[in-house]
Design an enzyme around this catalytic site. Structure first.
Site, PDB file in Angstrom:
ATOM      1  N   HIS A  43       0.860  -1.189   0.000  1.00  0.00           N
ATOM      2  CA  HIS A  43       0.000   0.000   0.000  1.00  0.00           C
ATOM      3  C   HIS A  43       0.888   1.229   0.000  1.00  0.00           C
ATOM      4  CE1 HIS A  43       1.414  -0.350   4.078  1.00  0.00           C
ATOM      5  NE2 HIS A  43       1.247   0.965   4.148  1.00  0.00           N
ATOM      6  N   HIS A 125       5.717   6.275  -1.045  1.00  0.00           N
ATOM      7  CA  HIS A 125       6.425   5.010  -1.301  1.00  0.00           C
ATOM      8  C   HIS A 125       5.590   3.821  -0.846  1.00  0.00           C
ATOM      9  CE1 HIS A 125       7.282   5.732   2.945  1.00  0.00           C
ATOM     10  NE2 HIS A 125       7.467   4.423   3.052  1.00  0.00           N
TER      11      HIS A 125
HETATM   12  P1  2AM Z   1       6.656   2.347   6.099  1.00  0.00           P
HETATM   13  O1  2AM Z   1       6.120   1.304   5.176  1.00  0.00           O
HETATM   14  O2  2AM Z   1       7.553   3.326   5.444  1.00  0.00           O
HETATM   15  O3  2AM Z   1       7.245   1.758   7.353  1.00  0.00           O
HETATM   16  C1  2AM Z   1       1.633   1.111   8.465  1.00  0.00           C
HETATM   17  O4  2AM Z   1       2.619   0.852   9.397  1.00  0.00           O
HETATM   18  C2  2AM Z   1       2.069   2.187   7.511  1.00  0.00           C
HETATM   19  O5  2AM Z   1       2.326   3.387   8.238  1.00  0.00           O
HETATM   20  C3  2AM Z   1       3.334   1.890   6.742  1.00  0.00           C
HETATM   21  O6  2AM Z   1       3.158   2.345   5.409  1.00  0.00           O
HETATM   22  C4  2AM Z   1       4.404   2.672   7.432  1.00  0.00           C
HETATM   23  O7  2AM Z   1       5.388   3.199   6.566  1.00  0.00           O
HETATM   24  C5  2AM Z   1       3.627   3.829   7.981  1.00  0.00           C
HETATM   25  N1  2AM Z   1       4.224   4.290   9.242  1.00  0.00           N
HETATM   26  C6  2AM Z   1       4.439   3.565  10.343  1.00  0.00           C
HETATM   27  N2  2AM Z   1       4.976   4.328  11.318  1.00  0.00           N
HETATM   28  C7  2AM Z   1       5.099   5.569  10.805  1.00  0.00           C
HETATM   29  C8  2AM Z   1       5.567   6.810  11.300  1.00  0.00           C
HETATM   30  N3  2AM Z   1       6.007   6.935  12.545  1.00  0.00           N
HETATM   31  N4  2AM Z   1       5.546   7.873  10.482  1.00  0.00           N
HETATM   32  C9  2AM Z   1       5.092   7.764   9.219  1.00  0.00           C
HETATM   33  N5  2AM Z   1       4.622   6.620   8.681  1.00  0.00           N
HETATM   34  C10 2AM Z   1       4.622   5.529   9.468  1.00  0.00           C
END
Ligand code: 2AM
Length: 176
Positions: A43, A125
């Site tokens: 996603h 991303h």
């Molecule tokens: P990531 O894939 O770059 O880790 C569920 O966890 C979603 O939220 C993922 O797409 C994750 O990004 C994002 N996510 C988790 N923790 C986050 C944070 N502290 N700040 C921004 N995005 C976050």
């Protein structure tokens, strides 16, 4: 018991695109490069909300439902690795204006509601691999998926029995 959940707004990907991406990943990355994200979990996050209460969830969902903007096409033609967070991602060289507008709107609604929003600029991303402890060779340009985006959704992230599961809670169609 707490009524808060770990939530985020994101774009879903068509199942067919998810399958094509994991096939491409299997063909281009060494098997030990990192922990692959399951196809159904691929996603693109628009705004991460963190642990929020049911009341705040309702308020954010009402605001999300008031967003009026047309859909757009996302061209997934970029990939890279973030060494610090140990992820390999798929992204876009030219984020469409509609994507930036939607993410900005959701992020500012979240910030106004008291959800911490990272001061880092939004870098759209799709995480493909986690725990990439070492530098991973990134496939040369030439790959790409054009994804029509016609909706966005609110997800809950749950970690149960050693697995992360994303559940779609609500979904809104993009129309003017
Ligand atoms: P990531 O894939 O770059 O880790 C569920 O966890 C979603 O939220 C993922 O797409 C994750 O990004 C994002 N996510 C988790 N923790 C986050 C944070 N502290 N700040 C921004 N995005 C976050």
């Amino acid at each position: 018991m707490s009524d808060s959940r770990r939530l985020f707004f994101a774009l879903e990907l068509p199942g067919e695109t998810q399958q094509q991406i994991i096939q491409w990943r299997a063909d281009h990355f060494p098997a030990d490069a990192g922990r692959p994200i399951a196809a159904a979990n691929l996603h693109l996050t628009l705004s991460f909300l963190g642990e929020i209460s049911a009341d705040k969830q309702r308020a954010l969902a009402v605001m999300a439902g008031r967003i009026r903007q047309p859909g757009f096409t996302l061209n997934l033609d970029d990939a890279g690795q973030w060494l610090r967070s140990q992820v390999v991602w798929l992204g876009t060289r030219q984020p469409p204006r509609g994507l930036l507008q939607l993410a900005n709107m959701l992020r500012s609604q979240a910030a106004r509601s008291g959800c911490y929003q990272s001061p880092q600029p939004f870098h759209p991303h799709i995480t493909l691999l986690r725990n990439t402890a070492h530098a991973v060779p990134i496939p040369p340009p030439g790959f790409g998926w054009k994804v029509p985006v016609t909706a966005f959704a609110l997800y809950a992230s749950e970690f149960t029995r050693g697995r992360t599961r994303y559940t779609q809670l609500e979904r809104w169609t993009l129309t003017e």
